[in-house]
Every structure is written in C-alpha cells, then in structure tokens.
Motif scaffolding. Structure first.
Motif, mmCIF file in Angstrom:
data_model
loop_
_atom_site.group_PDB
_atom_site.id
_atom_site.type_symbol
_atom_site.label_atom_id
_atom_site.label_comp_id
_atom_site.label_asym_id
_atom_site.label_seq_id
_atom_site.Cartn_x
_atom_site.Cartn_y
_atom_site.Cartn_z
ATOM 1 N N TYR A 55 -16.090 28.876 13.060
ATOM 2 C CA TYR A 55 -17.113 29.943 13.063
ATOM 3 C C TYR A 55 -17.066 30.716 14.369
ATOM 4 C CZ TYR A 55 -18.848 28.044 8.765
ATOM 5 O OH TYR A 55 -18.932 27.642 7.458
ATOM 6 N N SER A 56 -17.287 32.006 14.263
ATOM 7 C CA SER A 56 -17.261 32.838 15.459
ATOM 8 C C SER A 56 -17.906 34.185 15.154
ATOM 9 C CB SER A 56 -15.811 33.013 15.932
ATOM 10 O OG SER A 56 -15.800 33.611 17.205
ATOM 11 N N ASN A 57 -17.710 35.108 16.088
ATOM 12 C CA ASN A 57 -18.281 36.444 15.949
ATOM 13 C C ASN A 57 -17.223 37.368 15.342
ATOM 14 O OD1 ASN A 57 -19.034 39.178 16.705
ATOM 15 N ND2 ASN A 57 -20.635 38.211 17.933
ATOM 16 N N TYR A 58 -17.579 38.044 14.242
ATOM 17 C CA TYR A 58 -16.607 38.921 13.570
ATOM 18 C C TYR A 58 -16.266 40.159 14.406
ATOM 19 C CZ TYR A 58 -17.374 36.260 9.215
ATOM 20 O OH TYR A 58 -17.444 35.269 8.255
ATOM 21 N N GLU A 59 -17.158 40.489 15.376
ATOM 22 C CA GLU A 59 -16.913 41.683 16.214
ATOM 23 C C GLU A 59 -16.280 41.319 17.560
ATOM 24 O OE1 GLU A 59 -17.373 44.541 14.923
ATOM 25 O OE2 GLU A 59 -18.475 43.869 13.147
ATOM 26 N N SER A 60 -15.888 40.050 17.711
ATOM 27 C CA SER A 60 -15.266 39.615 18.970
ATOM 28 C C SER A 60 -13.818 40.096 19.012
ATOM 29 C CB SER A 60 -15.300 38.085 19.061
ATOM 30 O OG SER A 60 -14.508 37.537 18.011
ATOM 31 N N ARG A 61 -13.178 39.819 20.131
ATOM 32 C CA ARG A 61 -11.759 40.208 20.264
ATOM 33 C C ARG A 61 -10.930 39.548 19.156
ATOM 34 N NH1 ARG A 61 -7.517 38.629 24.701
ATOM 35 N NH2 ARG A 61 -6.202 40.481 24.701
ATOM 36 N N LYS A 62 -11.144 38.233 18.953
ATOM 37 C CA LYS A 62 -10.387 37.551 17.896
ATOM 38 C C LYS A 62 -10.721 38.124 16.534
ATOM 39 C CE LYS A 62 -12.807 33.650 18.681
ATOM 40 N NZ LYS A 62 -14.005 34.377 19.186
ATOM 41 N N GLY A 63 -12.024 38.448 16.339
ATOM 42 C CA GLY A 63 -12.465 38.976 15.040
ATOM 43 C C GLY A 63 -11.744 40.265 14.697
ATOM 44 N N PRO A 118 -26.833 36.716 11.628
ATOM 45 C CA PRO A 118 -26.416 38.113 11.776
ATOM 46 C C PRO A 118 -25.132 38.354 10.982
ATOM 47 C CG PRO A 118 -25.885 36.875 13.760
ATOM 48 C CD PRO A 118 -26.606 35.917 12.847
ATOM 49 N N GLU A 119 -24.982 39.544 10.423
ATOM 50 C CA GLU A 119 -23.774 39.825 9.630
ATOM 51 C C GLU A 119 -22.513 39.755 10.466
ATOM 52 O OE1 GLU A 119 -23.899 43.397 7.327
ATOM 53 O OE2 GLU A 119 -25.729 42.747 6.304
ATOM 54 N N SER A 120 -22.673 39.934 11.783
ATOM 55 C CA SER A 120 -21.501 39.932 12.663
ATOM 56 C C SER A 120 -21.009 38.531 13.010
ATOM 57 C CB SER A 120 -21.849 40.662 13.959
ATOM 58 O OG SER A 120 -22.939 39.991 14.572
ATOM 59 N N TRP A 121 -21.631 37.515 12.465
ATOM 60 C CA TRP A 121 -21.259 36.139 12.809
ATOM 61 C C TRP A 121 -21.004 35.355 11.522
ATOM 62 C CZ3 TRP A 121 -22.287 31.123 11.896
ATOM 63 C CH2 TRP A 121 -21.900 30.184 12.863
ATOM 64 N N GLY A 122 -19.901 34.600 11.483
ATOM 65 C CA GLY A 122 -19.642 33.813 10.284
ATOM 66 C C GLY A 122 -18.355 33.016 10.381
ATOM 67 N N GLY A 123 -17.938 32.513 9.236
ATOM 68 C CA GLY A 123 -16.792 31.608 9.205
ATOM 69 C C GLY A 123 -15.473 32.328 8.988
ATOM 70 N N PHE A 124 -14.442 31.704 9.521
ATOM 71 C CA PHE A 124 -13.059 32.119 9.266
ATOM 72 C C PHE A 124 -12.360 30.940 8.590
ATOM 73 C CE2 PHE A 124 -14.372 34.639 12.886
ATOM 74 C CZ PHE A 124 -13.751 35.867 12.713
ATOM 75 N N GLU A 125 -11.554 31.219 7.559
ATOM 76 C CA GLU A 125 -10.793 30.123 6.940
ATOM 77 C C GLU A 125 -9.310 30.433 7.017
ATOM 78 O OE1 GLU A 125 -12.345 29.884 2.901
ATOM 79 O OE2 GLU A 125 -10.785 31.267 2.228
ATOM 80 N N VAL A 126 -8.562 29.421 7.438
ATOM 81 C CA VAL A 126 -7.119 29.596 7.618
ATOM 82 C C VAL A 126 -6.392 28.827 6.513
ATOM 83 C CG1 VAL A 126 -5.148 29.185 9.156
ATOM 84 C CG2 VAL A 126 -7.379 29.883 10.099
#
Ligand SMILES: Cc1cc2nc3c(=O)[nH]c(=O)nc-3n(C[C@H](O)[C@H](O)[C@H](O)COP(=O)(O)O)c2cc1C
Length: 222
Positions: A86-94, A178-186
């Motif tokens: 989980y992380s921020n979708y608007e971050s650098r990685k996002g 917040p919509e800008s925060w959520g899960g990533f699945e690899v």
C-alpha cells in the motif's frame, strides 16, 4: 550514529566479509509453484523473528530507463499469487507505475542469508480491497495518509505536523480512505530464490512463467 569524528579510512569496508553457511537449496526443496516457496520463506522469516520480515524493496523505472527504488511493507500474497503493498498513488512511485507498470521486488532476510528477486507488472487493487485494508490501519496512519503529499516538497516539518492535527480534528474518529492512497498488486513472471553458501558458491533457482501458466525451474550460477 552521533559520532561525527568517524574517519572513513578507518572503516575498511574491503575487509568486511562473512561466509554464508546457515542453509542450502537443492532442486528437491523447490515447489512446483514459486508462490508456495515465497510463502514458505516469508513464514521462516516471521518464525525466526527477523527485523521487518515483510520489508520489500520495490523498483520502478522511468520511461527513459532510470531505475528508482524504495522499501515498502508487503501486506499480502493473495491466493491468485499477487504481491500486495500500500502506498500513495500520487507519489513518485505511483506516477512511475502509472507510466510504466514493469516493477521488480526484492525481499532480503540477512539473518537467513536469503533473498528473493521478483519481476512483474503492477496495477492498483480494486477500491474495495484498499477500503478494507485502510479500515484496519491504526488511526494515526489513516490520518497521515490523508494529509501527506508523499514525495512532494513541503516547507518544513511543522507544516506536516499542523496538517495532521487539523485533519484529525476535521475528520473525527471514522477516517475515510483518500482516493490518492491504496493498494498496488504485482503479478510476477520471474522469481529467483537465492540462498547464501560458503565460498560464494551460493544456491540460486530461477522460475520463469510459461505461456501455459506453468513455471519452468532452472538452477543458475552464483
Ligand atoms: C521499513 C520501511 C517500510 C516502509 N513501508 C512503506 C509502505 O508500506 N508504504 C509506503 O508508501 N512507504 C513505505 N516506506 C517509505 C518508502 O520507502 C518511501 O520513502 C515512500 O514510499 C516514498 O517513495 P517514493 O517517493 O519513491 O514514491 C517504508 C520505508 C521503510 C524504511
């Protein structure tokens, strides 16, 4: 850590070496599905009380090929074999994942002298999955996720502390995700298991996903 008189020439980095001897890997240890082996090694790390057993290094790459890494915490290996963090979708990685979903993941468990390297593609999890996990997070982490513009410049520490306090007063006890925060699945297509061995003759096994959905398994040189 606070000793500022440490002279770099006294560190002798070249003399730091350790022989790896706590385990081994042979073909018969390898499962048909590498996700089962990942789960097994994660369980070993938990059982052995290693520090941050779920720490996962996530590498992304910009469109012009600049790799970029950071550590996150793995929150699940799903039944479908996806690695979820989980992380921020608007971050650098996002933003990098939006443009280029190819990522690599590394688990490193020093005490076990083991690492796993994974390559795959990344996407957002379904919003309901993020909602369910967000609801389980501690209150302060929930508030923090709402106010931190992760990876973006801020004027000073006081700014984020003040934003946190204001938001805590504003949202009350039930904190919406917040919509800008959520899960990533690899979804992995390459998984390599590495076990340190004496004399740098380490054991490495490589799984590659085949077109029919099965995995090939090959021993590779250290
Ligand atoms: C042990 C450890 C665990 C971390 N876990 C997370 C995490 O689960 N999610 C997250 O967004 N950042 C986590 N971080 C912070 C990230 O490493 C990173 O600083 C942050 O996600 C911003 O990365 P970015 O600017 O590349 O997007 C963790 C850092 C450490 C050292």
């Amino acid at each position: 850590m606070t000793d500022t008189n440490h002279k770099s020439e006294e560190m002798n980095l070249e003399d730091i070496r350790r022989d790896y001897n706590v385990g081994s890997l042979s073909h018969s240890d390898m499962t048909e599905d590498p996700l089962d082996k990942c789960r097994e090694w994660l369980e070993d790390a938990l059982r052995m009380n290693v520090i941050e057993p779920t720490a996962l290094i996530v590498s992304t790459a910009t469109l012009d090929g600049q790799p970029c890494t950071r550590t996150v915490l793995l929150k699940e290996i799903s039944e479908e074999g996806k690695f979820i963090f989980y992380s921020n979708y608007e971050s650098r990685k996002g933003h990098q994942i939006d443009l280029n979903p190819k990522v690599s993941l590394t688990f490193l468990w020093h005490q076990l002298q083991r690492q796993i390297h994974i390559e795959g593609t990344c996407r957002h999890v379904a919003p309901e999955v993020s909602d369910a996990y967000f609801a389980k997070r501690p209150y302060k982490s929930q508030v923090g996720a709402r106010i931190s513009p992760q990876s973006h410049p801020i004027p000073n520490r006081m700014f984020i502390v003040t934003e946190f306090a204001k938001e805590a007063l504003r949202v009350g006890v039930k904190v919406p995700r917040p919509e800008s925060w959520g899960g990533f699945e690899v979804t992995p297509h390459r998984i390599e298991f590495w076990q340190g061995r004496p004399s740098r003759l380490h054991d490495r096994f490589l799984y590659l996903l085949q077109e029919d959905g099965s995995w090939s398994l090959t021993r590779i040189a250290p």
